[in-house]
Write a protein that holds these residues in place. Structure first.
Motif, short mmCIF file in Angstrom:
data_model
loop_
_atom_site.label_atom_id
_atom_site.label_comp_id
_atom_site.label_asym_id
_atom_site.label_seq_id
_atom_site.Cartn_x
_atom_site.Cartn_y
_atom_site.Cartn_z
N ALA A 43 4.61 -0.58 40.37
CA ALA A 43 4.07 0.77 40.63
C ALA A 43 2.57 0.71 40.88
O ALA A 43 2.05 1.35 41.81
N LEU A 44 1.86 -0.07 40.07
CA LEU A 44 0.41 -0.20 40.26
C LEU A 44 0.10 -0.90 41.58
O LEU A 44 -0.89 -0.58 42.25
N THR A 45 0.93 -1.87 41.96
CA THR A 45 0.72 -2.58 43.21
C THR A 45 0.91 -1.67 44.41
O THR A 45 0.12 -1.69 45.36
N GLU A 46 1.97 -0.84 44.36
CA GLU A 46 2.26 0.02 45.51
C GLU A 46 1.17 1.07 45.73
O GLU A 46 0.99 1.54 46.86
N GLN A 47 0.43 1.41 44.69
CA GLN A 47 -0.63 2.40 44.84
C GLN A 47 -1.76 1.87 45.73
O GLN A 47 -2.45 2.65 46.40
N VAL A 48 -1.98 0.57 45.74
CA VAL A 48 -3.10 -0.01 46.49
C VAL A 48 -2.62 -0.96 47.57
O VAL A 48 -3.44 -1.63 48.21
N TYR A 49 -1.31 -1.02 47.81
CA TYR A 49 -0.77 -2.01 48.74
C TYR A 49 -1.21 -1.69 50.18
O TYR A 49 -1.13 -0.56 50.64
N VAL A 50 -1.69 -2.70 50.88
CA VAL A 50 -2.07 -2.60 52.28
C VAL A 50 -1.38 -3.73 53.02
O VAL A 50 -1.39 -4.88 52.57
N ASP A 51 -0.79 -3.42 54.16
CA ASP A 51 -0.09 -4.43 54.95
C ASP A 51 -1.09 -5.47 55.45
O ASP A 51 -2.02 -5.15 56.18
N GLU A 52 -0.89 -6.71 55.05
CA GLU A 52 -1.82 -7.77 55.42
C GLU A 52 -1.77 -8.11 56.90
O GLU A 52 -2.69 -8.71 57.43
N VAL A 53 -0.69 -7.73 57.59
CA VAL A 53 -0.60 -8.05 59.01
C VAL A 53 -1.66 -7.30 59.81
O VAL A 53 -2.27 -7.84 60.74
N GLU A 54 -1.91 -6.04 59.46
CA GLU A 54 -2.85 -5.22 60.22
C GLU A 54 -4.24 -5.19 59.60
O GLU A 54 -5.19 -4.83 60.28
N ASN A 55 -4.35 -5.54 58.34
CA ASN A 55 -5.63 -5.42 57.65
C ASN A 55 -6.49 -6.64 57.95
O ASN A 55 -6.53 -7.60 57.19
N ASP A 56 -7.18 -6.62 59.08
CA ASP A 56 -7.97 -7.79 59.47
C ASP A 56 -9.13 -7.32 60.33
O ASP A 56 -8.97 -6.99 61.50
N GLU A 57 -10.32 -7.28 59.75
CA GLU A 57 -11.51 -6.87 60.48
C GLU A 57 -12.60 -7.90 60.23
O GLU A 57 -12.98 -8.15 59.09
N GLU A 58 -13.10 -8.51 61.28
CA GLU A 58 -14.13 -9.51 61.15
C GLU A 58 -15.49 -8.83 61.06
O GLU A 58 -15.82 -7.99 61.89
N GLY A 59 -16.27 -9.24 60.07
CA GLY A 59 -17.61 -8.72 59.93
C GLY A 59 -18.63 -9.65 60.56
O GLY A 59 -18.30 -10.67 61.16
N ILE A 60 -19.89 -9.29 60.40
CA ILE A 60 -20.94 -10.08 61.03
C ILE A 60 -21.07 -11.45 60.38
O ILE A 60 -21.44 -12.44 61.01
N ALA A 61 -20.72 -11.55 59.08
CA ALA A 61 -20.80 -12.84 58.40
C ALA A 61 -19.77 -13.82 58.96
O ALA A 61 -20.06 -15.00 59.18
#
Length: 499
Positions: A43-61
């Protein structure tokens, strides 16, 4: 009602806070209730779960300190970091590009906005990704097993004290280990401990469980060990082919800047999962990033043949038709989105532009009014600039000037507004004001070639040939195929040769 059954009911109905509270009450009565412990973790995991397939943003570092790219100077059409230079629909004179040099897409996706961030402020913007749901398996009975002292929950501290957890013990308990891993990985965001648990669980399963290999690959990817992640994903695919594992492997190759290999992996996945929407969308995105819009359109149409409500495919096809001088067809796609319930300022802005270029003037201003009423502060300037284009199209330069001023009032760093305002000032022979606008546009939009060319034209008109030469050279550096810049450069070179 049995409290455990009630907790499961909350979980199935995605009332995760109520589920965690109900499990917490059960754990207060019996701290060693392993079923309640595992359910509360989920239950705690589902509250913050984000699909790792789409969660990918490259920063300046990541862009500045990436040592995993194969070639620093790649061949044209083989790198996502190299701007496309092809003629036709990918031309910057026809279709504008982002700061990373990619043609503007029909939708905002992770990686399309700040693939190569120009400022630290842009790099600090976080991507918005939707929480995704996971199916829960139904349980016919309640099985309570005694755990260890590490399962004791402290109301004043964290739910699980990872420092006291015996990973080797839980690694062999597959019914608890997977829920524990996801809790550590997603809720606690402790990749090191998650990697340790996944490695022990893989050994406990005698390297025969593909799920644990995928989790190992996800941990390696988070840590930047892309080659190790590649090995784990490929090993998992040999045991069990899934769409998610193929997508994870393609993420690795995208970070390694190997788009051709990424497309090959996607196409091999389509042999196992023919017509899969996610795989076809992945191929279309890669082709779009490479500037090969013909192939991108082909695969977006393939997506719509299997899922005619795919918002991304409809929006990207509408954008492509708009920039290939087919506003009537683009209007059909955007109207389809409106019928599907997509209701935002961006859509009404696109509808307004399509109506204008399709000569449906009665609907143009209505769509822009609706867009302005719904727009955020960041989008307001873009809409005003588009309204200025409409004003210029009907020949009302005074209205265009006022609207561009409103755009700058909404966003004082809007490069396109400064450039267009400079053109108006130049046409009215206001040299100093035009020069100031072009310099501001060059400073705020280093990826645009238009301010440099316009500045070069202005400098050539007032006789400052040195500044004109520098401006046209910079314009050709950004967009080598611009014909007007080439003509101006030849004219300047001929003049200098005669001196």
């Amino acid at each position: 009602m049995d409290p455990m059954f009630l907790a499961y009911s909350y979980f199935r109905r995605r009332r995760f806070e109520d589920c965690a509270t109900a499990c917490g009450k059960l754990l207060e009565k019996n701290p060693y209730d392993q079923a309640a412990w595992a359910l509360k973790m989920r239950a705690l995991t589902e509250q913050v779960y984000v699909d790792e397939v789409e969660n990918d943003e490259e920063g300046i570092a990541e862009m500045l300190m990436d040592d995993n790219v194969i070639a620093s100077v790649s061949r044209p059409g083989t790198s996502l970091n190299t701007p496309a230079t092809a003629q036709g629909p990918t031309s910057q004179a026809v279709r504008p590009v982002s700061q990373s040099g990619r043609p503007l897409s029909g939708v905002v996706r992770p990686g399309t906005q700040s693939g190569r961030p120009g400022t630290m402020e842009q790099a600090l913007r976080t991507p918005r990704t939707a929480h995704t749901a996971r199916p829960v398996t139904s349980a016919s009975g309640r099985f309570v097993r005694l755990g260890t002292a590490s399962m004791l929950s402290n109301p004043d501290g964290p739910f699980i004290n990872l420092a006291r957890l015996n990973f080797s013990k839980y690694a062999s308990q597959q019914n608890v280990a997977k829920a524990l891993f996801e809790y550590i990985f997603h809720h606690e965001n402790d990749v090191k401990n998650a990697l340790e648990l996944a490695a022990m669980a893989t050994q406990a399963s005698q390297f025969k469980d593909w799920w644990w290999k995928v989790q190992l690959g996800k941990c390696y990817y988070r840590l930047g060990l892309f080659r190790d992640a590649e090995k784990q994903f490929r090993s998992a695919l040999q045991q069990q082919e899934t769409v998610d594992t193929i997508s994870y492997l393609c993420k690795v190759y995208i970070r390694l800047d190997q788009p051709i290999t990424t497309i090959d992996v996607f196409k091999r996945g389509l042999e196992t999962f023919p017509g899969d929407t996610h795989l076809n969308t992945g191929i279309a995105r890669i082709y779009e990033g490479l500037g090969d819009l013909n192939n991108a359109v082909k695969y977006y149409k393939e997506v719509l043949q299997n899922d005619n409500t795919n918002v991304e495919a409809i929006a990207c096809l509408g954008t492509n038709h708009f920039y290939t001088d087919q506003p009537e067809i683009a209007l059909r796609y955007y109207r389809r989105l409106l019928q599907m319930g997509v209701y935002n300022a961006e859509l009404y802005n696109n509808l307004g532009l399509c109506c204008f270029y399709a000569q449906q003037y009665d609907m143009t201003l209505t769509c822009f009014e609706r867009a302005l009423s719904m727009a955020s502060d960041e989008l307001m300037a873009d809409i005003w600039v588009n309204i200025a284009h409409v004003a210029l199209g009907i020949g009302d330069t005074s209205l265009a000037y006022q609207v561009l001023k409103l755009a700058l009032a909404s966003n004082n760093d809007h490069a396109e507004a400064y450039n267009n305002l400079g053109v108006l000032e130049m046409n009215w022979s206001h040299i100093d004001q035009a020069k100031s606008c072009f310099l501001s546009a060059m400073q705020n939009g280093p990826h645009l070639f238009e301010p440099h060319y316009n500045f070069a034209t202005l400098s050539e008109k007032i006789g400052d040939l040195q500044s004109s030469y520098k401006g046209v050279k910079k314009s050709l550096d950004i967009f080598p195929e611009h014909i007007d810049s080439k003509k101006l450069l030849e004219k300047l070179q001929e003049h200098f040769s005669m001196l």
